[in-house]
Motif scaffolding. Structure first.
Motif, PDB file in Angstrom:
ATOM      1  N   UNK A  47       4.903  -8.471  -2.687  1.00 49.43           N
ATOM      2  CA  UNK A  47       6.256  -8.083  -3.078  1.00 49.43           C
ATOM      3  C   UNK A  47       6.532  -8.484  -4.522  1.00 49.43           C
ATOM      4  N   UNK A  48       6.031  -9.647  -4.900  1.00 46.09           N
ATOM      5  CA  UNK A  48       6.226 -10.117  -6.271  1.00 46.09           C
ATOM      6  C   UNK A  48       5.505  -9.197  -7.261  1.00 46.09           C
ATOM      7  N   UNK A  49       4.301  -8.764  -6.917  1.00 48.78           N
ATOM      8  CA  UNK A  49       3.563  -7.827  -7.765  1.00 48.78           C
ATOM      9  C   UNK A  49       4.367  -6.543  -7.947  1.00 48.78           C
ATOM     10  N   UNK A  50       4.895  -6.025  -6.847  1.00 46.43           N
ATOM     11  CA  UNK A  50       5.694  -4.798  -6.909  1.00 46.43           C
ATOM     12  C   UNK A  50       6.910  -4.975  -7.810  1.00 46.43           C
ATOM     13  N   UNK A  51       7.550  -6.137  -7.699  1.00 43.03           N
ATOM     14  CA  UNK A  51       8.726  -6.408  -8.518  1.00 43.03           C
ATOM     15  C   UNK A  51       8.349  -6.548  -9.992  1.00 43.03           C
ATOM     16  N   UNK A  52       7.222  -7.200 -10.269  1.00 42.42           N
ATOM     17  CA  UNK A  52       6.767  -7.360 -11.652  1.00 42.42           C
ATOM     18  C   UNK A  52       6.501  -6.012 -12.309  1.00 42.42           C
ATOM     19  N   UNK A  53       5.979  -5.068 -11.530  1.00 42.04           N
ATOM     20  CA  UNK A  53       5.672  -3.736 -12.060  1.00 42.04           C
ATOM     21  C   UNK A  53       6.870  -2.792 -11.986  1.00 42.04           C
ATOM     22  N   UNK A  54       8.008  -3.315 -11.551  1.00 42.63           N
ATOM     23  CA  UNK A  54       9.258  -2.541 -11.479  1.00 42.63           C
ATOM     24  C   UNK A  54       9.139  -1.328 -10.548  1.00 42.63           C
ATOM     25  N   UNK A  55       8.378  -1.474  -9.483  1.00 41.52           N
ATOM     26  CA  UNK A  55       8.153  -0.336  -8.597  1.00 41.52           C
ATOM     27  C   UNK A  55       9.290  -0.156  -7.604  1.00 41.52           C
ATOM     28  N   UNK A  56       9.501   1.080  -7.177  1.00 36.44           N
ATOM     29  CA  UNK A  56      10.400   1.356  -6.068  1.00 36.44           C
ATOM     30  C   UNK A  56       9.625   1.115  -4.772  1.00 36.44           C
ATOM     31  N   UNK A  57      10.276   1.182  -3.626  1.00 32.68           N
ATOM     32  CA  UNK A  57       9.565   0.999  -2.358  1.00 32.68           C
ATOM     33  C   UNK A  57       8.487   2.061  -2.190  1.00 32.68           C
ATOM     34  N   UNK A  58       8.818   3.304  -2.520  1.00 33.82           N
ATOM     35  CA  UNK A  58       7.842   4.394  -2.387  1.00 33.82           C
ATOM     36  C   UNK A  58       6.649   4.169  -3.315  1.00 33.82           C
ATOM     37  N   UNK A  59       6.931   3.784  -4.557  1.00 36.89           N
ATOM     38  CA  UNK A  59       5.852   3.546  -5.506  1.00 36.89           C
ATOM     39  C   UNK A  59       4.985   2.369  -5.079  1.00 36.89           C
ATOM     40  N   UNK A  60       5.597   1.365  -4.461  1.00 39.60           N
ATOM     41  CA  UNK A  60       4.843   0.203  -3.984  1.00 39.60           C
ATOM     42  C   UNK A  60       3.815   0.625  -2.945  1.00 39.60           C
ATOM     43  N   UNK A  61       4.192   1.537  -2.071  1.00 45.94           N
ATOM     44  CA  UNK A  61       3.262   2.040  -1.060  1.00 45.94           C
ATOM     45  C   UNK A  61       2.139   2.833  -1.703  1.00 45.94           C
ATOM     46  N   UNK A  62       2.484   3.643  -2.711  1.00 46.82           N
ATOM     47  CA  UNK A  62       1.493   4.497  -3.369  1.00 46.82           C
ATOM     48  C   UNK A  62       0.454   3.672  -4.119  1.00 46.82           C
ATOM     49  N   UNK A  63       0.902   2.646  -4.830  1.00 47.24           N
ATOM     50  CA  UNK A  63      -0.048   1.850  -5.606  1.00 47.24           C
ATOM     51  C   UNK A  63      -1.002   1.105  -4.678  1.00 47.24           C
ATOM     52  N   UNK A  64      -0.532   0.707  -3.509  1.00 46.41           N
ATOM     53  CA  UNK A  64      -1.400   0.045  -2.532  1.00 46.41           C
ATOM     54  C   UNK A  64      -2.463   1.013  -2.023  1.00 46.41           C
ATOM     55  N   UNK A  65      -2.067   2.268  -1.802  1.00 45.25           N
ATOM     56  CA  UNK A  65      -3.020   3.276  -1.313  1.00 45.25           C
ATOM     57  C   UNK A  65      -4.072   3.591  -2.359  1.00 45.25           C
TER      58      UNK A  65
END
Length: 379
Positions: A47-65
């Protein structure tokens, strides 16, 4: 550059100097960037990584994939954002060592940034993992995440917890953060992201000193602040360069280097000096008289008033030029679309002349004010 403002002048010698200056100004984008996010609770760090990269919830899922490498040691997540940038989320470096792949072994050879994440009450045993990370890192940022756990308690409690962690880990600074709401099943209407801005800012300032900030900025969900930074730096540079002997070569190199940086920010591809410089005639053909003035003025002895005029012209042209490039690239268009470039440049040039008509050069050196001006100009 047939038919340009520079006809009849020694173009080969001029552009040789421009390319040399370009190489000095543009960051080395062939470097690699390794970031380790180390701490016990994997989901919290994700979650911290997602926040650091300023991602939305959808983008957080995409970057993981897209970025996650499967089949690695349990508890270890490897995100290759591209061939140059790698993030590893792991309980500790021992887990990274256990995943004996080329990716992890190369990663361990050099870690640029270590983010050491702790949660809850202080645990002195964590110092061993922090010391291990410190041996491999250029810089470490210690984070106390999930500070929302203390929201219902007296504010002094969180201060006491932070001080205890500082004492047990033997560190001077800890970043209290919250990165709540990235779980796709979360029912929170808004994400709770506290303290992440300052952490991100300090990491970026560290990477800027190493010439690696653009490698990370490329993967930020919001790119406008980084585009503004590139443009502001270019405006400050050309305003000063207008007073130098042979200023045209310096100014042209600054403009080309900024175009190259914007190109990498939006595309992730490196623009060669030749390709970056080749974009300039498209703009200069729209301002032939002003461009010729800048070129000729740069070979004259310093004359005060003329140099000030040259600085103003350089700032206006540069702002219009880079705003055009930013607009084109942010919309996924190509720099080869000359008619589109010229059309947008004409509009931006007119707006830039109006904007800077009443501004003094001292306003250009006020970075905070100039950043606000450029941000508004691009909006």
């Amino acid at each position: 550059m047939s038919g340009s403002a520079f006809d009849g002048l020694d173009e080969n010698s001029f552009f040789d100097r421009v390319k040399a200056k370009f190489s000095e100004k543009v960051p080395d984008l062939s470097q690699t960037l390794n970031i380790a996010i180390i701490g016990k609770v994997s989901s919290v760090k994700s979650s911290l990584i997602n926040a650091l990269l300023k991602l939305s919830r959808r983008q957080a899922l995409e970057i993981a994939k897209v970025g996650a490498i499967s089949g690695v040691t349990k508890g270890l997540t490897i995100l290759k954002l591209d061939e140059k940038v790698c993030l590893i989320d792991s309980p500790g470096l021992d887990d990274v060592r256990a995943e004996n792949s080329d990716v992890t072994q190369n990663f361990l050879k050099h870690i640029d940034v270590g983010v050491f994440v702790v949660t809850g009450s202080s645990d002195a045993s964590q110092k061993k993992n922090l010391d291990d990370l410190r041996k491999h890192c250029d810089s470490i940022f210690v984070v106390l995440n999930k500070i929302d756990e203390w929201d219902d308690l007296d504010p002094t409690v969180i201060d006491e917890v932070i001080n205890q962690w500082k004492n047990d880990l033997k560190v001077d600074k800890i970043y209290p953060t919250c990165a709540k709401g990235y779980d796709p099943k979360s029912r929170l209407p808004k994400m709770d992201i506290r303290g992440v801005y300052q952490l991100r800012k300090d990491i970026e300032e560290f990477l800027q000193k190493k010439g690696k900030d653009l490698l990370l900025a490329r993967h930020m969900a919001e790119k406008t602040p980084y585009a503004v930074g590139i443009i502001v730096a270019a405006l400050v540079a050309v305003a000063a360069e207008a007073f130098l002997p042979g200023s045209a070569a310096f100014i042209t190199a600054t403009q080309a280097a900024a175009i190259g940086s914007l190109y990498y920010l939006y595309t992730g591809q490196i623009l060669s000096p030749t390709a970056a410089i080749a974009v300039l005639p498209t703009f200069l053909s729209q301002t032939v008289g002003l461009s010729l003035f800048l070129f000729v003025e740069s070979f004259l002895p310093p004359t005060g008033i003329i140099d000030v005029a040259a600085a103003s012209v350089a700032v206006v042209i540069t702002l219009a030029m880079l705003a055009t490039v930013n607009s084109i690239l942010s919309k996924g268009a190509k720099l080869e679309q000359k008619e589109l470039l010229q059309s947008k440049f004409k509009t931006y040039h007119k707006q830039a002349k109006t904007l800077f008509k009443d501004l003094a050069l001292t306003d250009i050196n006020d970075l905070q004010s100039l950043t606000g001006i450029v941000t508004k100009f691009l909006s």
